[in-house]
Design a protein around this motif. Structure first.
Motif, PDB file in Angstrom:
ATOM      1  N   THR A 108       0.983  -1.243  -0.028  1.00  0.00           N
ATOM      2  CA  THR A 108       0.086  -0.171   0.061  1.00  0.00           C
ATOM      3  C   THR A 108       0.844   1.126  -0.091  1.00  0.00           C
ATOM      4  OG1 THR A 108      -0.141   0.394   2.268  1.00  0.00           O
ATOM      5  CG2 THR A 108      -1.766  -1.057   1.176  1.00  0.00           C
ATOM      6  N   GLU A 139       2.195  -0.780   4.092  1.00  0.00           N
ATOM      7  CA  GLU A 139       1.732  -2.111   4.390  1.00  0.00           C
ATOM      8  C   GLU A 139       1.840  -3.188   3.304  1.00  0.00           C
ATOM      9  OE1 GLU A 139      -2.586  -3.396   6.402  1.00  0.00           O
ATOM     10  OE2 GLU A 139      -2.453  -1.860   4.572  1.00  0.00           O
ATOM     11  N   THR A 140       2.426  -4.284   3.629  1.00  0.00           N
ATOM     12  CA  THR A 140       2.879  -5.297   2.627  1.00  0.00           C
ATOM     13  C   THR A 140       2.291  -6.610   3.160  1.00  0.00           C
ATOM     14  OG1 THR A 140       4.697  -3.927   2.198  1.00  0.00           O
ATOM     15  CG2 THR A 140       4.909  -6.165   1.231  1.00  0.00           C
ATOM     16  N   VAL A 180      -3.843  -7.669   2.854  1.00  0.00           N
ATOM     17  CA  VAL A 180      -3.354  -6.886   3.822  1.00  0.00           C
ATOM     18  C   VAL A 180      -4.472  -6.341   4.728  1.00  0.00           C
ATOM     19  CG1 VAL A 180      -1.179  -6.280   2.660  1.00  0.00           C
ATOM     20  CG2 VAL A 180      -3.458  -4.761   2.226  1.00  0.00           C
ATOM     21  N   THR A 199      -5.665 -12.047   7.508  1.00  0.00           N
ATOM     22  CA  THR A 199      -4.608 -10.985   7.308  1.00  0.00           C
ATOM     23  C   THR A 199      -3.494 -11.536   6.992  1.00  0.00           C
ATOM     24  OG1 THR A 199      -4.234 -10.197   9.285  1.00  0.00           O
ATOM     25  CG2 THR A 199      -6.138  -9.138   8.085  1.00  0.00           C
ATOM     26  N   LYS A 218       0.830   3.274   2.126  1.00  0.00           N
ATOM     27  CA  LYS A 218       1.344   3.438   3.352  1.00  0.00           C
ATOM     28  C   LYS A 218       2.535   2.448   3.757  1.00  0.00           C
ATOM     29  CE  LYS A 218      -2.925   5.942   5.066  1.00  0.00           C
ATOM     30  NZ  LYS A 218      -3.127   6.322   3.762  1.00  0.00           N
ATOM     31  N   SER A 237       0.920 -10.192   6.407  1.00  0.00           N
ATOM     32  CA  SER A 237       1.726  -8.981   6.341  1.00  0.00           C
ATOM     33  C   SER A 237       3.022  -9.662   6.274  1.00  0.00           C
ATOM     34  CB  SER A 237       1.604  -8.104   7.626  1.00  0.00           C
ATOM     35  OG  SER A 237       1.752  -9.023   8.687  1.00  0.00           O
ATOM     36  N   SER A 256      -5.546  -3.447   5.686  1.00  0.00           N
ATOM     37  CA  SER A 256      -6.494  -2.326   5.348  1.00  0.00           C
ATOM     38  C   SER A 256      -7.260  -2.883   4.383  1.00  0.00           C
ATOM     39  CB  SER A 256      -5.459  -0.984   4.831  1.00  0.00           C
ATOM     40  OG  SER A 256      -4.889  -1.557   3.902  1.00  0.00           O
ATOM     41  N   ASN A 279       8.639  -5.235   3.799  1.00  0.00           N
ATOM     42  CA  ASN A 279       8.843  -4.743   2.392  1.00  0.00           C
ATOM     43  C   ASN A 279      10.358  -4.482   2.225  1.00  0.00           C
ATOM     44  OD1 ASN A 279       9.206  -3.679   0.020  1.00  0.00           O
ATOM     45  ND2 ASN A 279       7.509  -2.425   0.096  1.00  0.00           N
TER      46      ASN A 279
END
Length: 186
Positions: free
Chosen positions: A64, A68-69, A115, A134, A66, A136, A117, A139
Motif C-alpha cells: 500500500t 503495508e505489505t 493486507v 490477513t 502507507k 503481512s 487495510s 517490504n
C-alpha cells in the motif's frame, strides 16, 4: 520490403490496442458505478497442487501507499475426500509472511487473504464457506510491477507461483483528477 511492412503494421496494431486499452481503462476510473466495488480486471497468479487437492487464485503481492505489505490470495480446498487442509505458511522470495486468522480450510471451502487495510473493507459472508485472514511481511523494497516467487505450504502440498507486486486498487471517488475541457479522452 514486404516483411518489413508486416512487422511495422503489426507493431502499429499492438500500439493501437494498448492505447485503446488504456483509454478504456481510464474512462471508468473514479466513477461511482455498479462495478466500482469489484476487483481489478487483472487477476493475480494461479496455481494448483500437483494432486489438485488445493489451489491458489489471484495471488498478488500487495504494497500500500502507507508501506503495508502482504499477499492477497484465495486458497481453495478442492479435495474430493472431504479432508480439511491447513495453510501452514506463505513465503515471498523465501521470506516468511505473517498470517493472522484461522487457516484450516474445510472441503470445498475457501480462504481469502490480503493486507489488513484491504480486508477491513470486506465482510465475511454469512453461511458461505469462506474464511478471511490477513497477511503481512517486511517490504525489502519490492518494485511495483515486478514479480517474486510466492510459496504456499499446506499440510498436504506445496504450491509455488510467481506473483506480481502491485498496489491495491483505489476506491472509486477517492481520487480527484484534474481534467481540462480541451483534453477529454473518452
Amino acid at each position: 520490403m514486404k516483411p518489413l511492412k508486416t512487422v511495422a503494421r503489426r507493431g502499429a496494431m499492438i500500439t493501437a490496442a494498448a492505447a485503446s486499452a488504456l483509454i478504456l481503462a481510464s474512462c471508468s476510473a473514479g466513477q461511482v458505478t455498479q462495478t466500482s466495488s469489484q476487483v481489478a480486471a487483472v487477476d493475480g497468479a494461479s496455481a494448483d497442487s500437483e494432486d489438485g487437492t488445493v489451489a491458489v487464485r489471484d495471488v498478488t503481492i500487495h504494497v500500500t501507499d502507507k508501506g503495508e505489505t502482504g499477499v492477497k490470495f484465495t486458497a481453495i480446498n478442492q479435495d474430493n475426500s472431504d479432508a480439511t487442509h491447513t495453510l501452514k505458511s506463505v513465503t515471498i522470495d523465501g521470506k516468511p509472511v505473517t498470517i493472522k486468522g484461522e487457516t484450516a480450510i474445510k472441503s470445498n471451502c475457501t480462504l481469502v487473504a490480503d493486507v489488513p487495510s484491504e480486508m477491513k473493507k470486506l465482510v465475511e459472508p454469512k453461511g458461505a464457506c469462506v474464511t478471511h485472514v490477513t497477511t503481512s511481511t517486511e517490504n525489502p523494497g519490492f518494485a511495483f510491477g515486478g514479480t517474486k516467487e510466492v510459496v504456499f505450504t499446506f499440510d498436504n502440498a506445496t504450491v509455488t507461483t510467481s506473483a506480481t507486486i502491485s498496489t491495491p486498487v483505489l476506491e472509486s471517488g477517492m481520487v480527484d483528477r484534474e481534467t481540462g475541457a480541451e483534453k477529454h479522452h473518452h
